[in-house]
Motif scaffolding. Structure first.
Motif, mmCIF file in Angstrom:
data_model
loop_
_atom_site.group_PDB
_atom_site.id
_atom_site.type_symbol
_atom_site.label_atom_id
_atom_site.label_comp_id
_atom_site.label_asym_id
_atom_site.label_seq_id
_atom_site.Cartn_x
_atom_site.Cartn_y
_atom_site.Cartn_z
ATOM 1 N N ASN A 9 0.884 -1.572 0.044
ATOM 2 C CA ASN A 9 0.099 -0.319 0.349
ATOM 3 C C ASN A 9 1.222 0.821 -0.219
ATOM 4 O OD1 ASN A 9 -2.283 -1.669 -0.246
ATOM 5 N ND2 ASN A 9 -1.975 -1.520 2.664
ATOM 6 N N GLY A 10 0.470 2.213 -0.621
ATOM 7 C CA GLY A 10 1.176 3.147 -0.213
ATOM 8 C C GLY A 10 0.769 4.017 0.316
ATOM 9 N N GLY A 11 1.641 5.583 0.769
ATOM 10 C CA GLY A 11 0.959 6.536 1.237
ATOM 11 C C GLY A 11 1.649 7.962 1.126
ATOM 12 N N ARG A 12 1.757 8.303 1.424
ATOM 13 C CA ARG A 12 2.124 10.226 1.515
ATOM 14 C C ARG A 12 3.102 9.741 0.488
ATOM 15 N NH1 ARG A 12 3.029 14.485 5.442
ATOM 16 N NH2 ARG A 12 3.080 15.570 3.044
ATOM 17 N N PHE A 13 4.267 9.542 0.945
ATOM 18 C CA PHE A 13 5.353 8.547 0.160
ATOM 19 C C PHE A 13 4.959 8.356 -1.529
ATOM 20 C CE2 PHE A 13 9.403 7.358 -1.202
ATOM 21 C CZ PHE A 13 10.826 8.519 -0.782
ATOM 22 N N THR A 14 4.096 8.382 -1.672
ATOM 23 C CA THR A 14 3.882 7.571 -3.271
ATOM 24 C C THR A 14 2.587 8.355 -3.489
ATOM 25 O OG1 THR A 14 2.950 5.483 -2.121
ATOM 26 C CG2 THR A 14 5.486 5.155 -2.788
ATOM 27 N N LEU A 63 16.634 16.421 6.463
ATOM 28 C CA LEU A 63 15.682 15.544 5.586
ATOM 29 C C LEU A 63 15.558 14.311 5.870
ATOM 30 C CD1 LEU A 63 15.929 14.439 2.684
ATOM 31 C CD2 LEU A 63 18.368 13.454 3.116
ATOM 32 N N ARG A 64 15.810 13.928 7.468
ATOM 33 C CA ARG A 64 14.791 12.938 8.268
ATOM 34 C C ARG A 64 13.700 13.532 8.672
ATOM 35 N NH1 ARG A 64 18.612 12.560 12.128
ATOM 36 N NH2 ARG A 64 20.219 11.153 10.740
ATOM 37 N N LYS A 65 13.907 14.177 8.699
ATOM 38 C CA LYS A 65 12.043 14.973 9.038
ATOM 39 C C LYS A 65 11.535 15.445 7.769
ATOM 40 C CE LYS A 65 10.208 19.566 11.166
ATOM 41 N NZ LYS A 65 8.450 18.976 10.037
ATOM 42 N N ALA A 70 7.052 13.048 5.119
ATOM 43 C CA ALA A 70 5.767 12.201 3.863
ATOM 44 C C ALA A 70 6.479 11.123 3.943
ATOM 45 C CB ALA A 70 7.546 12.512 2.700
ATOM 46 N N ASP A 71 6.162 9.733 4.820
ATOM 47 C CA ASP A 71 5.744 8.738 5.184
ATOM 48 C C ASP A 71 6.683 8.137 4.765
ATOM 49 O OD1 ASP A 71 3.532 9.854 7.343
ATOM 50 O OD2 ASP A 71 2.383 9.705 6.192
#
Length: 82
Positions: A9-14, A63-65, A70-71
């Motif tokens: 399943n995708g999230g905000r990142f995708t 970058l980590r944040k 962006a999940d």
């Protein structure tokens, strides 16, 4: 590799789109690539590497944040070494 792929399943990142997750065998990048930092607005040809003057700890924290916001999947953090 495709035989072991799985649809996740995708999230905000995708942007909510499902994606394939599959194991990777990386034979051509045996060493960790060096970090570089360029000001693309002022130096679009990337001639002036700013990495020696940068606060890498602060940049990696930013970058980590951004990745967390962006999940991004855990694999992305591992790939980037953060």
């Amino acid at each position: 590799q495709l035989e072991k792929a799985e649809l996740v399943n995708g999230g905000r990142f995708t942007n909510g789109l499902p994606c394939l997750k599959m194991p990777m065998n990386n034979y051509f990048l045996q060493m960790k690539a060096e970090d570089h930092l360029f000001n693309l607005k002022d130096d679009p040809e990337q001639k002036n590497d700013l990495i020696s003057t940068a606060d890498l700890k602060e940049l990696k924290n930013s970058l980590r944040k951004a990745l967390k916001d962006a999940d991004a999947p855990e694999e992305e953090f591992l790939r980037l070494g953060i």
